[in-house]
Design a protein around this motif. Structure first.
Motif, PDB file in Angstrom:
ATOM      1  N   ILE A 105      43.491 -14.472  -6.976  1.00 24.35           N
ATOM      2  CA  ILE A 105      42.704 -15.011  -8.093  1.00 24.35           C
ATOM      3  C   ILE A 105      42.842 -16.525  -8.171  1.00 24.35           C
ATOM      4  N   ILE A 106      44.093 -17.023  -8.098  1.00 21.10           N
ATOM      5  CA  ILE A 106      44.263 -18.484  -8.199  1.00 21.10           C
ATOM      6  C   ILE A 106      43.719 -19.188  -6.958  1.00 21.10           C
ATOM      7  N   PHE A 107      43.650 -18.458  -5.833  1.00 19.54           N
ATOM      8  CA  PHE A 107      43.054 -19.047  -4.638  1.00 19.54           C
ATOM      9  C   PHE A 107      41.554 -19.278  -4.845  1.00 19.54           C
ATOM     10  N   GLN A 108      40.879 -18.337  -5.502  1.00 15.08           N
ATOM     11  CA  GLN A 108      39.455 -18.526  -5.806  1.00 15.08           C
ATOM     12  C   GLN A 108      39.253 -19.725  -6.735  1.00 15.08           C
ATOM     13  N   CYS A 109      40.126 -19.854  -7.724  1.00 16.64           N
ATOM     14  CA  CYS A 109      40.054 -21.021  -8.623  1.00 16.64           C
ATOM     15  C   CYS A 109      40.258 -22.313  -7.840  1.00 16.64           C
ATOM     16  N   ALA A 110      41.200 -22.278  -6.887  1.00 16.78           N
ATOM     17  CA  ALA A 110      41.489 -23.477  -6.091  1.00 16.78           C
ATOM     18  C   ALA A 110      40.308 -23.837  -5.198  1.00 16.78           C
ATOM     19  N   ILE A 111      39.612 -22.833  -4.657  1.00 17.39           N
ATOM     20  CA  ILE A 111      38.453 -23.099  -3.798  1.00 17.39           C
ATOM     21  C   ILE A 111      37.365 -23.843  -4.566  1.00 17.39           C
ATOM     22  N   PHE A 112      37.026 -23.343  -5.755  1.00 14.14           N
ATOM     23  CA  PHE A 112      35.937 -23.959  -6.505  1.00 14.14           C
ATOM     24  C   PHE A 112      36.355 -25.283  -7.149  1.00 14.14           C
ATOM     25  N   SER A 113      37.644 -25.430  -7.427  1.00  7.05           N
ATOM     26  CA  SER A 113      38.138 -26.738  -7.877  1.00  7.05           C
ATOM     27  C   SER A 113      38.015 -27.754  -6.753  1.00  7.05           C
ATOM     28  N   SER A 114      38.340 -27.324  -5.546  1.00  7.46           N
ATOM     29  CA  SER A 114      38.227 -28.196  -4.384  1.00  7.46           C
ATOM     30  C   SER A 114      36.777 -28.593  -4.134  1.00  7.46           C
ATOM     31  N   PHE A 115      35.851 -27.645  -4.344  1.00 12.47           N
ATOM     32  CA  PHE A 115      34.419 -27.911  -4.182  1.00 12.47           C
ATOM     33  C   PHE A 115      33.983 -29.076  -5.072  1.00 12.47           C
ATOM     34  N   LEU A 116      34.366 -29.034  -6.347  1.00 15.23           N
ATOM     35  CA  LEU A 116      33.981 -30.087  -7.287  1.00 15.23           C
ATOM     36  C   LEU A 116      34.695 -31.400  -6.973  1.00 15.23           C
ATOM     37  N   THR A 117      35.968 -31.310  -6.576  1.00 12.17           N
ATOM     38  CA  THR A 117      36.740 -32.518  -6.263  1.00 12.17           C
ATOM     39  C   THR A 117      36.128 -33.280  -5.090  1.00 12.17           C
ATOM     40  N   ILE A 118      35.651 -32.543  -4.085  1.00 14.57           N
ATOM     41  CA  ILE A 118      35.038 -33.185  -2.910  1.00 14.57           C
ATOM     42  C   ILE A 118      33.740 -33.907  -3.293  1.00 14.57           C
ATOM     43  N   ILE A 119      32.902 -33.250  -4.088  1.00 15.06           N
ATOM     44  CA  ILE A 119      31.638 -33.866  -4.510  1.00 15.06           C
ATOM     45  C   ILE A 119      31.877 -35.083  -5.408  1.00 15.06           C
ATOM     46  N   GLN A 120      33.003 -35.079  -6.104  1.00 16.25           N
ATOM     47  CA  GLN A 120      33.314 -36.159  -7.046  1.00 16.25           C
ATOM     48  C   GLN A 120      33.702 -37.463  -6.350  1.00 16.25           C
ATOM     49  N   VAL A 121      34.110 -37.389  -5.078  1.00 17.46           N
ATOM     50  CA  VAL A 121      34.648 -38.551  -4.362  1.00 17.46           C
ATOM     51  C   VAL A 121      33.726 -39.774  -4.385  1.00 17.46           C
ATOM     52  N   PRO A 122      32.416 -39.662  -4.084  1.00 11.93           N
ATOM     53  CA  PRO A 122      31.559 -40.860  -4.110  1.00 11.93           C
ATOM     54  C   PRO A 122      31.523 -41.546  -5.477  1.00 11.93           C
ATOM     55  N   PHE A 123      31.550 -40.753  -6.556  1.00  9.56           N
ATOM     56  CA  PHE A 123      31.541 -41.332  -7.901  1.00  9.56           C
ATOM     57  C   PHE A 123      32.856 -42.069  -8.181  1.00  9.56           C
ATOM     58  N   ASN A 124      33.945 -41.462  -7.775  1.00 15.47           N
ATOM     59  CA  ASN A 124      35.253 -42.092  -7.944  1.00 15.47           C
ATOM     60  C   ASN A 124      35.343 -43.385  -7.135  1.00 15.47           C
ATOM     61  N   SER A 125      34.850 -43.360  -5.889  1.00 15.76           N
ATOM     62  CA  SER A 125      34.872 -44.543  -5.030  1.00 15.76           C
ATOM     63  C   SER A 125      34.026 -45.670  -5.607  1.00 15.76           C
ATOM     64  N   LEU A 126      32.930 -45.301  -6.271  1.00 18.61           N
ATOM     65  CA  LEU A 126      32.041 -46.292  -6.864  1.00 18.61           C
ATOM     66  C   LEU A 126      32.731 -47.034  -8.007  1.00 18.61           C
ATOM     67  N   ILE A 127      33.480 -46.314  -8.819  1.00 22.78           N
ATOM     68  CA  ILE A 127      34.218 -46.936  -9.931  1.00 22.78           C
ATOM     69  C   ILE A 127      35.273 -47.901  -9.400  1.00 22.78           C
ATOM     70  N   ILE A 128      35.998 -47.488  -8.359  1.00 24.78           N
ATOM     71  CA  ILE A 128      37.052 -48.337  -7.793  1.00 24.78           C
ATOM     72  C   ILE A 128      36.445 -49.548  -7.093  1.00 24.78           C
ATOM     73  N   ALA A 129      35.345 -49.347  -6.372  1.00 23.99           N
ATOM     74  CA  ALA A 129      34.691 -50.462  -5.677  1.00 23.99           C
ATOM     75  C   ALA A 129      34.228 -51.530  -6.666  1.00 23.99           C
ATOM     76  N   HIS A 130      33.764 -51.110  -7.838  1.00 23.09           N
ATOM     77  CA  HIS A 130      33.364 -52.055  -8.888  1.00 23.09           C
ATOM     78  C   HIS A 130      34.565 -52.591  -9.666  1.00 23.09           C
ATOM     79  N   GLU A 131      35.764 -52.082  -9.328  1.00 25.21           N
ATOM     80  CA  GLU A 131      37.019 -52.491  -9.962  1.00 25.21           C
ATOM     81  C   GLU A 131      36.994 -52.265 -11.471  1.00 25.21           C
ATOM     82  N   ARG A 132      36.408 -51.130 -11.878  1.00 27.45           N
ATOM     83  CA  ARG A 132      36.399 -50.738 -13.288  1.00 27.45           C
ATOM     84  C   ARG A 132      37.656 -49.905 -13.574  1.00 27.45           C
TER      85      ARG A 132
END
Length: 778
Positions: A129-156
C-alpha cells in the motif's frame, strides 16, 4: 554590479537558512515521534520502500540538473523566447519520464517488494500500500521539477523558504496523526505523505503560472531545445546512476545482509546528514545560479572568485555543525530518539565524514555544468562512484560491518574530487594545485585544529545537557576563530573587517577575549579536578553487587520483537550491559516486576533462553514486586506472585539465571512475608538511606551502616549507592570514593527507566571505570 550580486547571494542565503532552521527543528521532532510510533522495523521498512521507488526515478536527478542549468543559463543571457522553449520542453520531458517511472514501479518494483526484499510476512500488505503511495508521490515530484527550477533560477528564495516551512508544518501534522491513528500507522504515513506531495505540487503550479511569463505549457516541445537538453541529460544519467548505487543500492545491500534494523540505523544516519548538509546546500542553492549566470555572460573572473569562496564557505558551514555532532553523536541521538537502533551512531559519524569530503563537489559541479561540456566528466566521475557498489557487496559478503562500505566511499570520494579538479583546469583554467592549496588544504587543516579542544573537553566533562550545550557553543567559537586565523586568506580577512566595522568589530574582539579568558580559567580548574579523579583506587579485594530495579521494558521489547531479533543483544539495554561486562567484568542482577501495563512476565518469550543461559554467570534476574504500585498484598497474593516470577525466569532464562540476592520494592515486608522468600533467597538488600527496611529495628538499621546482619535465616545487607541520588561530580572526589571502597562489599543500583538518562549513564561509567578490578557478585 558584483557587489549587488553578492548582496543577492547573502539575502537569499538568509532566507534559505531561516527555512532550514525551522524545517530542521520540525523534522528532528517529527522523526522521533514517527520512529517511536512505527518502531524500528516499520521505520526501516518505510525507508527501504521509499528507496525502491527512487531506484526507478534516478534519471530524474539528471533531468533536474539539465533543466536548472538551461533555465539559469538563458536567464543570464536574457533570452525570453528561448527561455519559454526550454521550460515547455523540460515539462514535456519530465511528464514523459514520470509515466515511465510509474510503469517500472508497477512491474519491477512490485516484484522486488513481494519477492526479493526482506520483509516480515505480516507487513507485506502494508508495504504494498505505501509503495503505491510512493509511486504516485514520485510521479508528482518529477513533474514539479521544472517549476521548482524556475523559482531557483529567478532566485526567488523567499517563496522557496515559505514553501519549505509549509511542508515542515504539514509533516508535523502527519506526526500527530500517526501518533493518534487507531489503524495501521505505516499505511497512514504513506497516505499522508502523498497528500502533502499533491498540495505542494498544486502550489508550485499556480505560483509559477501566475508570476513567470516563460511558464508556458505546450504539448509540442521545441525540437532543438529537446535535442540539446536530452544530450546534456544523457551524460548526467551516469552521475545519477552512480549516486543511486552509492545510496539506495547500498541501502538494499544492507537490507539483504543485515535486515531492516540496520536499514533503520542507516535511515537515521541519512536523516541527520540531510539536516547537516542543509548548512551547505542552502548556501550553494543561492550561489550556483550566480556561477552559471556569470559563466554565460563571460565573466570568468567572477566564476573563479565564486568557486574559491564557495568551496571554503561550503566546508566551513558544514564543519561548524559537524564537529559537535561527530563528538556528541551518541548523546544527541539519545536525546532525539530515546532508543537508538544498533549501528546508528557509527553510521551517522561515517556519513558526515563522507559529506565533509564531498561538500566541494557542489560548486565545482555547477561550474563544470555551466560549460555544457560534461560527457567526459560524467563518464569518469560516474565510473569511480559505480565502483562503490561492487566493493560494498564484496565487503559485506566477507563479513565486514555495515560501516565498511562508507569507509570505501570516503576513499573513492577523495579520488573523484581530484578528477573534478582536472576538469576544472581543462574547462575553466583553475589548476589542481591552486585550488588544493587555497581551498582544500586550508579547509582540512582548519577542521583538524578545530576538532582538538572540543574532543578533549568531551573526555573530561560529564555528558550533562548543560555541558553538551556549552561544549557545542565553545566548539563553534573555536571553529570560527580557527576559520578566521587559518582558513581565510589575507584579502578575505581584510574584506570581513571592512564589512564589519559598522558593528564595532573591536568591541566584539574584546568580548571574545574576555570570554576566552574566563573559559580558560574554568578549563584549568576542571582539568585539575579531573586529574585528581583519575588517581588509582585500591579495589582489589572489594566485592560489588550491581543491580537494576523496576525491570520489565527490556523483557517486553524482546518479546514484542522476537520475530525481528536474532539475538537477545539486539535490545539496546541488554547490549549496554554486555558492553560493560566485557569492558569491566561487571555482573548485573535485574529485579523484575510480575506485570506492568500490558507486560506480564509469564508471557516473556523463551526464544533467547539459550543466550540467557550462556550469560548467566554475569546476568541474573530476581523478584522485585508484583507491580509498580506500593500497595501491600496479602500473603497469599504475594506468594503467588513471587512463585510466578521465579517460575517464569526459569522458563525464559534457565535455573542458573535466578539470583539469590533480592531487593523488594519499597523495602517492604514483615517476618511472615520474608519467610516466603526462603529457601531460594539467601541475601536481602535493605534501603540506601535511614528508613526502616522490612522487619529491621532502628538499631539494626544503624548497625547495617558498618556490617551485615544475620536474621531469621537471611543475610541483611545495606544498599550503599543509588546512582540517581549522587552528585554529577561525586566520582571526581577521591576522598569520597576512598571512603566508599573501604567496605568489603559495596551494593549499588539504579532503575531501568533511567537507562536513557545521559547523566545517570555517565555516573555509572565513571563508577565502573574507577572500580575496575573489583570482584563482582550477583
Amino acid at each position: 554590479m558584483a557587489q549587488n550580486q553578492n548582496k543577492v547571494i547573502a539575502k537569499n542565503t538568509v532566507f534559505l537558512y531561516i527555512r532550514m532552521m525551522l524545517t530542521m527543528l520540525v523534522t528532528l521532532f517529527t522523526s522521533r515521534i514517527i520512529l517511536n510510533a512505527l518502531g524500528a522495523v516499520d521505520y526501516g521498512l518505510n525507508n527501504i520502500i521509499s528507496g525502491t521507488i527512487v531506484l526507478f526515478s534516478f534519471i530524474n536527478g539528471s533531468l533536474a540538473v539539465s533543466t536548472s542549468r538551461f533555465l539559469t543559463f538563458e536567464l543570464g543571457n536574457s533570452n525570453t523566447k528561448k527561455l519559454q522553449a526550454i521550460f515547455s520542453t523540460a515539462l514535456f520531458i519530465h511528464s514523459a519520464f514520470a509515466m515511465i517511472v510509474v510503469l517500472l514501479g508497477e512491474s519491477i518494483g512490485l516484484y522486488l517488494i513481494n519477492y526479493k526484499l526482506v520483509i516480515p510476512s505480516n507487513r507485506i500488505l502494508a508495504c504494498n500500500i505505501i509503495f503505491q503511495c510512493a509511486i504516485f508521490s514520485s510521479f508528482l515530484t518529477i513533474i514539479q521539477v521544472p517549476f521548482n527550477s524556475l523559482i531557483i533560477a529567478h532566485e526567488r528564495m523567499k517563496i522557496y523558504a515559505y514553501l519549505g516551512l509549509s511542508d515542515a508544518i504539514l509533516k508535523l501534522a502527519i506526526a500527530y496523526v500517526i501518533l493518534k491513528a487507531p489503524f495501521d500507522k505505516l499505511i497512514t504515513l504513506g497516505i499522508c505523505n502523498w497528500v502533502i506531495t499533491f498540495l505542494m505540487f498544486m502550489f508550485y503550479f499556480f505560483y509559477c503560472k501566475k508570476l513567470f511569463k516563460e511558464c508556458v505549457i505546450c504539448l509540442h516541445p521545441d525540437r532543438p531545445a529537446l535535442r540539446q537538453m536530452l544530450g546534456f541529460s544523457f551524460w548526467s544519467i551516469f552521475g545519477s546512476f552512480a549516486s543511486l548505487l552509492k545510496d539506495q543500492g547500498l541501502n538494499i545491500l544492507m537490507n539483504i545482509f543485515f535486515g531492516p534494523t540496520v536499514n533503520a540505523a542507516n535511515a537515521i544516519a541519512q536523516q541527520v546528514n540531510r539536516c547537516v548538509m542543509n548548512f551547505t546546500n542552502n548556501f550553494t542553492i543561492a550561489l550556483n545560479p550566480q556561477i552559471i549566470k556569470s559563466y554565460s555572460s563571460g565573466d570568468n573572473v567572477r566564476v573563479r572568485f565564486l568557486l574559491f569562496v564557495g568551496g571554503k564557505v561550503s566546508f566551513f558551514l558544514l564543519m561548524l555543525i559537524s564537529i559537535p555532532i561527530l563528538i556528541y553523536c551518541h548523546e544527541i541521538l539519545l536525546l532525539w530518539l530515546k532508543q537508538i537502533p544498533e549501528y546508528s551512531v557509527y553510521l551517522t559519524q561515517l556519513v558526515i565524514v563522507v559529506s565533509l569530503v564531498e561538500c566541494f563537489v557542489y560548486t565545482m559541479g555547477a561550474a563544470i555544468q555551466a560549460t555544457g561540456r560534461i560527457r567526459n566528466y560524467q563518464i569518469i566521475i560516474s565510473l569511480i562512484q559505480i565502483i562503490s557498489f561492487p566493493i560494498s557487496y564484496a565487503l559485506y559478503a566477507l563479513g565486514y560491518s555495515p560501516g565498511a562500505a562508507f569507509i570505501a566511499i570516503i576513499v573513492l570520494s577523495l579520488i573523484a574530487m581530484f578528477c573534478r579538479l582536472y576538469f576544472l583546469y581543462i574547462y575553466i583554467g583553475i589548476t589542481a594545485l591552486e585550488y588544493s592549496k587555497n581551498v582544500i588544504l586550508r579547509c582540512f587543516i582548519t577542521f583538524g585544529i578545530s576538532l582538538i579542544i572540543p574532543l578533549y573537553l568531551k573526555i573530561i566533562f560529564p555528558p550533562t545537557i548543560l555541558c553538551l550545550l556549552c561544549i557545542c557553543l565553545v566548539s563553534i567559537i573555536i571553529s570560527l576563530t580557527v576559520v578566521y586565523l587559518v582558513g581565510l586568506s589575507n584579502e578575505e580577512k581584510i574584506a570581513i573587517i571592512e564589512n564589519t566595522r559598522r558593528f564595532k568589530f573591536s568591541v566584539i574582539i574584546k568580548f571574545l577575549k574576555i570570554l576566552s579568558l574566563l573559559f580558560f580559567v574554568y578549563f584549568c580548574i576542571s582539568l585539575m579536578s579531573h586529574d585528581n579523579g583519575k588517581q588509582a583506587l585500591n579495589v582489589k579485594n572489594v566485592n560489588i553487587h550491581f543491580s537494576y530495579d523496576d525491570v520489565w521494558q527490556c523483557l517486553d521489547d524482546i518479546t514484542v520483537h522476537e520475530n525481528e531479533y536474532n539475538s537477545l543483544f539486539e535490545n539496546s539495554f541488554f547490549a549496554y550491559l554486555r558492553e560493560k561486562h566485557k569492558k569491566y567484568g561487571s555482573k548485573f542482577t535485574l529485579y523484575v516486576y510480575e506485570k506492568n501495563d500490558k507486560f506480564r512476565i509469564d508471557h516473556v518469550t523463551d526464544k533467547f533462553k539459550k543466550e540467557f543461559q550462556e550469560n548467566s554467570d554475569w546476568l541474573k534476574f530476581a523478584f522485585h514486586a508484583s507491580t509498580a504500585s506500593m500497595n501491600m498484598q496479602s500473603l497469599e497474593e504475594f506468594e503467588k506472585s513471587y512463585n510466578n516470577v521465579c517460575t517464569s525466569i526459569t522458563k525464559f532464562a534457565g535455573n542458573k539465571s535466578v539470583a539469590h540476592i533480592v531487593r523488594l520494592h519499597g523495602f517492604q515486608g514483615d517476618r511472615q512475608l520474608l519467610n516466603l522468600l526462603k529457601p531460594s533467597t539467601k541475601v536481602l538488600l535493605t534501603a540506601d538511606d535511614s528508613r526502616l527496611s522490612y522487619d529491621c529495628t532502628a538499631f539494626e538499621v544503624d548497625r547495617l551502616n558498618s556490617d551485615t546482619i544475620h536474621k531469621n535465616g537471611l543475610v541483611y545487607c545495606k544498599t550503599d549507592l543509588r546512582f540517581e541520588k549522587i552528585s554529577d561530580y561525586a566520582f571526581l572526589n577521591l576522598e569520597w570514593m576512598n571512603n566508599l571502597v573501604q567496605k568489603d562489599t559495596i551494593v549499588v543500583f539504579t532503575h531501568e527507566w533511567l537507562f536513557n538518562d545521559l547523566l545517570n549513564n555517565y555516573k555509572i561509567d565513571k563508577f565502573l571505570e574507577l572500580t575496575n578490578g573489583a570482584i563482582y557478585i550477583n
